[in-house]
Design a protein around this motif. Structure first.
Motif, short mmCIF file in Angstrom:
data_model
loop_
_atom_site.label_atom_id
_atom_site.label_comp_id
_atom_site.label_asym_id
_atom_site.label_seq_id
_atom_site.Cartn_x
_atom_site.Cartn_y
_atom_site.Cartn_z
N LEU A 1 -5.74 -1.69 -2.93
CA LEU A 1 -6.64 -1.13 -1.93
C LEU A 1 -8.10 -1.49 -2.24
O LEU A 1 -8.89 -1.72 -1.33
CB LEU A 1 -6.47 0.39 -1.87
CG LEU A 1 -5.12 0.90 -1.37
CD1 LEU A 1 -5.02 2.40 -1.54
CD2 LEU A 1 -4.93 0.52 0.10
N ARG A 2 -8.42 -1.56 -3.52
CA ARG A 2 -9.81 -1.81 -3.93
C ARG A 2 -10.17 -3.29 -3.89
O ARG A 2 -11.22 -3.68 -3.38
CB ARG A 2 -10.01 -1.26 -5.34
CG ARG A 2 -11.45 -1.36 -5.87
CD ARG A 2 -11.58 -0.70 -7.23
NE ARG A 2 -10.78 -1.36 -8.25
CZ ARG A 2 -9.70 -0.84 -8.82
NH1 ARG A 2 -9.28 0.37 -8.47
NH2 ARG A 2 -9.02 -1.50 -9.73
N GLU A 3 -9.27 -4.14 -4.41
CA GLU A 3 -9.59 -5.55 -4.58
C GLU A 3 -8.91 -6.48 -3.58
O GLU A 3 -9.36 -7.61 -3.38
CB GLU A 3 -9.20 -6.00 -6.01
CG GLU A 3 -9.88 -5.23 -7.12
CD GLU A 3 -9.39 -5.68 -8.49
OE1 GLU A 3 -8.79 -6.77 -8.59
OE2 GLU A 3 -9.59 -4.92 -9.45
N GLN B 1 0.82 -1.22 0.00
CA GLN B 1 0.00 0.00 0.00
C GLN B 1 0.85 1.27 0.00
O GLN B 1 0.40 2.32 -0.46
CB GLN B 1 -0.92 -0.01 1.22
CG GLN B 1 -1.89 -1.20 1.22
CD GLN B 1 -2.54 -1.39 2.56
OE1 GLN B 1 -2.51 -0.51 3.43
NE2 GLN B 1 -3.15 -2.55 2.77
N ALA C 1 -3.89 1.41 -6.16
CA ALA C 1 -5.34 1.55 -6.04
C ALA C 1 -6.03 0.20 -6.18
O ALA C 1 -7.01 -0.09 -5.48
CB ALA C 1 -5.86 2.53 -7.09
N ARG C 2 -5.51 -0.64 -7.08
CA ARG C 2 -6.11 -1.96 -7.27
C ARG C 2 -5.99 -2.81 -6.00
O ARG C 2 -6.93 -3.52 -5.62
CB ARG C 2 -5.46 -2.68 -8.45
CG ARG C 2 -6.06 -4.05 -8.71
CD ARG C 2 -5.45 -4.73 -9.91
NE ARG C 2 -5.98 -6.10 -10.03
CZ ARG C 2 -5.59 -6.98 -10.96
NH1 ARG C 2 -4.68 -6.64 -11.86
NH2 ARG C 2 -6.11 -8.20 -10.98
N TYR D 1 -5.80 -9.00 -2.42
CA TYR D 1 -5.14 -10.06 -3.18
C TYR D 1 -5.09 -11.31 -2.31
O TYR D 1 -5.38 -11.26 -1.11
CB TYR D 1 -3.72 -9.65 -3.61
CG TYR D 1 -2.80 -9.31 -2.46
CD1 TYR D 1 -2.01 -10.28 -1.86
CD2 TYR D 1 -2.74 -8.01 -1.96
CE1 TYR D 1 -1.18 -9.98 -0.81
CE2 TYR D 1 -1.92 -7.70 -0.89
CZ TYR D 1 -1.14 -8.69 -0.32
OH TYR D 1 -0.32 -8.38 0.74
N GLU E 1 -1.75 0.51 -9.71
CA GLU E 1 -1.48 -0.77 -9.06
C GLU E 1 -1.80 -0.70 -7.56
O GLU E 1 -2.37 -1.63 -6.98
CB GLU E 1 -0.02 -1.17 -9.28
CG GLU E 1 0.35 -1.47 -10.71
CD GLU E 1 -0.11 -2.86 -11.15
OE1 GLU E 1 -0.34 -3.71 -10.27
OE2 GLU E 1 -0.25 -3.07 -12.36
N TRP F 1 -0.77 -10.84 -9.20
CA TRP F 1 -1.85 -10.83 -10.20
C TRP F 1 -1.69 -11.97 -11.21
O TRP F 1 -2.42 -12.03 -12.19
CB TRP F 1 -1.90 -9.50 -10.94
CG TRP F 1 -2.06 -8.26 -10.11
CD1 TRP F 1 -1.41 -7.08 -10.28
CD2 TRP F 1 -2.93 -8.05 -8.99
NE1 TRP F 1 -1.79 -6.17 -9.34
CE2 TRP F 1 -2.73 -6.74 -8.53
CE3 TRP F 1 -3.85 -8.87 -8.31
CZ2 TRP F 1 -3.42 -6.21 -7.43
CZ3 TRP F 1 -4.53 -8.34 -7.21
CH2 TRP F 1 -4.31 -7.04 -6.80
#
Length: 252
Positions: free
Chosen positions: A107-109, A42, A104-105, A111, A102, A66
């Motif tokens: 934080l959003r999704e 993050q 933001a992804r 892993y 990357e 990913w």
């Protein structure tokens, strides 16, 4: 047998990444095969100390998470930064992406943190590592708990500050419940006016955990401003000597 060392602090700004980079470099300088993984996805930062930026990082930990590539493909060999006499040592860095999209992804999704465990073991095997350092995200979250769980050594960084003391107590309690084999502490950014031996004894009595070293506040470190790994630029500085002492607690 390789060792996994998680370097953690309850709050940000403790100098955790600098300490990780210096310890890993010193241990690699001693002829060991060492890697650092930046799991502070993050808010990554340790890559800066090794001269990396968005322009010269082709692959990073995010690509592995990913499913874009094996984790070993994200490892950069930074052994050229070590002194010429350390010809047997190898140092690798697995950075996290500093691209806004990357981060933001993540934080959003989120892993699959289970992939990290697999990735750590893969790195140890493929790179034939003696030591794997994990630079963790401050505080306690899922990936940090995972890193602590699989660690042979947990190194906790704290400043002589009441907020750090209280937060670190929470981490120590969690680490003991997770049965980490070895827990060490390092006090960082200690004002020169303090009695370091007295401070060390106070902290050891509070947590009943060995303090591997007390690092003084360093103007020289501030002036370097993350433009390199301090121990490699200033091998004879008193601060480097303290870090070398902490490294001995890890390699013994």
């Amino acid at each position: 047998m390789s060792k996994i060392i998680s370097v953690h602090s309850y709050r940000g700004g403790t100098g955790k990444s600098n300490t990780t980079a210096n310890l890993a470099s010193i241990i690699a300088r001693g002829g060991n095969r060492v890697a650092i993984v930046d799991t502070d996805i993050q808010s990554p930062g340790i890559h800066v100390l090794f001269g990396f930026s968005e322009s010269n990082m082709d692959r990073c930990l995010n690509d592995y998470l990913w499913g874009r590539c094996p984790i070993a493909d994200t490892a950069y060999n930074v052994s050229s930064l070590l002194p010429p006499l350390a010809s047997n040592g190898n140092l690798y860095l697995i950075p996290s992406s500093i691209k806004a999209g990357e981060i933001a992804r993540v934080l959003r999704e989120g892993y699959d943190v289970g992939l990290l465990t697999d990735g750590f073991q893969e790195l140890i095997e493929v790179l034939n590592l003696d030591y794997l350092f994990i630079d963790t995200h401050p505080g306690l979250n899922e990936e940090t708990l995972l890193s602590i769980t699989i660690s042979d050594i947990l190194l906790l960084i704290l400043r002589p500050d009441q907020q750090d003391f209280q937060g670190t107590a929470v981490t120590v309690d969690v680490a003991r419940k997770l049965e980490v084999p070895k827990i060490l502490m390092t006090i960082n950014k200690a004002p020169e006016s303090l009695d370091f031996e007295d401070l060390k004894q106070q902290v050891e009595s509070i947590y009943n955990i060995p303090v591997a070293g007390v690092l003084p506040h360093s103007d020289q470190m501030m002036l370097l401003a993350s433009k390199g790994v301090f121990a490699l630029h200033f091998p004879n500085d008193p601060l480097t000597k303290v870090v070398e002492g902490i490294a001995k607690h890890i390699v013994r």
